[in-house]
Scaffold this motif. Sequence first.
Motif, PDB file in Angstrom:
ATOM      1  N   ILE A   1       0.841  -1.189   0.000  1.00 30.49           N
ATOM      2  CA  ILE A   1       0.000   0.000   0.000  1.00 30.49           C
ATOM      3  C   ILE A   1       0.877   1.240   0.000  1.00 30.49           C
ATOM      4  CG2 ILE A   1      -1.757   1.267   1.283  1.00 30.49           C
ATOM      5  CD1 ILE A   1      -2.621  -1.374   2.509  1.00 30.49           C
ATOM      6  N   SER A   2       0.580   2.166  -0.895  1.00 34.02           N
ATOM      7  CA  SER A   2       1.344   3.403  -0.972  1.00 34.02           C
ATOM      8  C   SER A   2       0.995   4.294   0.220  1.00 34.02           C
ATOM      9  CB  SER A   2       1.036   4.148  -2.266  1.00 34.02           C
ATOM     10  OG  SER A   2      -0.285   4.657  -2.269  1.00 34.02           O
ATOM     11  N   LEU A   3       1.911   5.143   0.591  1.00 36.28           N
ATOM     12  CA  LEU A   3       1.693   6.064   1.703  1.00 36.28           C
ATOM     13  C   LEU A   3       0.498   6.971   1.419  1.00 36.28           C
ATOM     14  CD1 LEU A   3       2.691   7.088   4.415  1.00 36.28           C
ATOM     15  CD2 LEU A   3       4.181   8.708   3.195  1.00 36.28           C
ATOM     16  N   ARG A   4       0.336   7.355   0.163  1.00 41.08           N
ATOM     17  CA  ARG A   4      -0.771   8.226  -0.224  1.00 41.08           C
ATOM     18  C   ARG A   4      -2.114   7.536  -0.008  1.00 41.08           C
ATOM     19  NH1 ARG A   4      -1.781  10.728  -6.320  1.00 41.08           N
ATOM     20  NH2 ARG A   4      -3.720  11.849  -5.805  1.00 41.08           N
ATOM     21  N   GLU A   5      -2.213   6.276  -0.427  1.00 35.71           N
ATOM     22  CA  GLU A   5      -3.455   5.540  -0.268  1.00 35.71           C
ATOM     23  C   GLU A   5      -3.758   5.279   1.204  1.00 35.71           C
ATOM     24  OE1 GLU A   5      -5.870   4.524  -2.425  1.00 35.71           O
ATOM     25  OE2 GLU A   5      -4.820   5.912  -3.745  1.00 35.71           O
ATOM     26  N   LYS A   6      -2.718   5.000   1.973  1.00 38.10           N
ATOM     27  CA  LYS A   6      -2.911   4.750   3.397  1.00 38.10           C
ATOM     28  C   LYS A   6      -3.416   6.013   4.102  1.00 38.10           C
ATOM     29  CE  LYS A   6       0.192   2.314   5.531  1.00 38.10           C
ATOM     30  NZ  LYS A   6       1.436   1.881   6.249  1.00 38.10           N
ATOM     31  N   LYS A   7      -2.838   7.164   3.745  1.00 39.02           N
ATOM     32  CA  LYS A   7      -3.247   8.426   4.355  1.00 39.02           C
ATOM     33  C   LYS A   7      -4.687   8.758   3.973  1.00 39.02           C
ATOM     34  CE  LYS A   7      -1.934  13.290   4.781  1.00 39.02           C
ATOM     35  NZ  LYS A   7      -0.969  14.352   4.368  1.00 39.02           N
ATOM     36  N   LYS A   8      -5.036   8.517   2.717  1.00 37.06           N
ATOM     37  CA  LYS A   8      -6.394   8.783   2.235  1.00 37.06           C
ATOM     38  C   LYS A   8      -7.421   7.934   2.990  1.00 37.06           C
ATOM     39  CE  LYS A   8      -9.208   8.263  -1.954  1.00 37.06           C
ATOM     40  NZ  LYS A   8      -9.188   7.885  -3.388  1.00 37.06           N
ATOM     41  N   ALA A   9      -7.143   6.645   3.099  1.00 35.96           N
ATOM     42  CA  ALA A   9      -8.060   5.735   3.775  1.00 35.96           C
ATOM     43  C   ALA A   9      -8.178   6.064   5.256  1.00 35.96           C
ATOM     44  CB  ALA A   9      -7.600   4.297   3.586  1.00 35.96           C
ATOM     45  N   LYS A  10      -7.034   6.363   5.878  1.00 42.13           N
ATOM     46  CA  LYS A  10      -7.030   6.684   7.309  1.00 42.13           C
ATOM     47  C   LYS A  10      -7.828   7.955   7.582  1.00 42.13           C
ATOM     48  CE  LYS A  10      -4.029   7.228  11.340  1.00 42.13           C
ATOM     49  NZ  LYS A  10      -4.814   8.348  11.888  1.00 42.13           N
ATOM     50  N   THR A  11      -7.722   8.933   6.704  1.00 43.22           N
ATOM     51  CA  THR A  11      -8.452  10.188   6.875  1.00 43.22           C
ATOM     52  C   THR A  11      -9.955   9.950   6.820  1.00 43.22           C
ATOM     53  OG1 THR A  11      -6.661  11.493   5.895  1.00 43.22           O
ATOM     54  CG2 THR A  11      -8.843  12.504   5.947  1.00 43.22           C
TER      55      THR A  11
END
Length: 210
Positions: free
Chosen positions: A5-15
């Motif tokens: 999982i890319s950092l961008r996708e992880k941040k998006k999902a977490k938000t």
Amino acid sequence: MSVKISLREKKKAKTKLDLLQASLDLSGERSFRRVLVEDICQQADVSKVTFFKFFPQKEDLLIYFMSVWQAQCYLELVDSGKRGWEAVRYIFGKVTEDAAKHPGIMLSLISFLSEQKMHPWVPKLSETELWLLFPERETTAGVAEVTLDRIFQRCVKEVREDGELVAHLTEHEAVVLLFSIFYGAYLSAHLFRSTDYMAYYEMHLKLLIR
């Protein structure tokens, strides 16, 4: 669960999940309508611009809540091995338990749906969202495709096979009635000032059980 999982996708999902949790925490016994976007953003430490990027209207959080809820419910049913009426009762029991934690959410969802011309599209959870929600699972394959409608269809098929569905109902009619009970029994309990939601679910289920 081995997922790249890319950092961008992880941040998006977490938000998105943080915004959902903030809305649940703030709603409590209040109606979701009374919870302000500003308060949700402050609680989740997210800007309003980011909020509306994910949720064009505040009520979209209610639909997102259902996406997460039905995924949790499905996996709990899989793990428990429950089927037929036992599975249906588990679903209604889960609603009852969640009502104790966030009593305003279900009523707000019912109110929101009553204003729609058709049932709104429930978005599929991304692989990253599922990974964050269920980090302990080796796989969540197929969970994103699960809907409450499919869960009810499976339950009705099982009770028909077990000879436990009243003869005059088709499986489609039984599924429709389960949706009516899912929302309607909860609302009836509220209108009669009862917090024993499960008793109202059981009362309605008697009409379907053979």
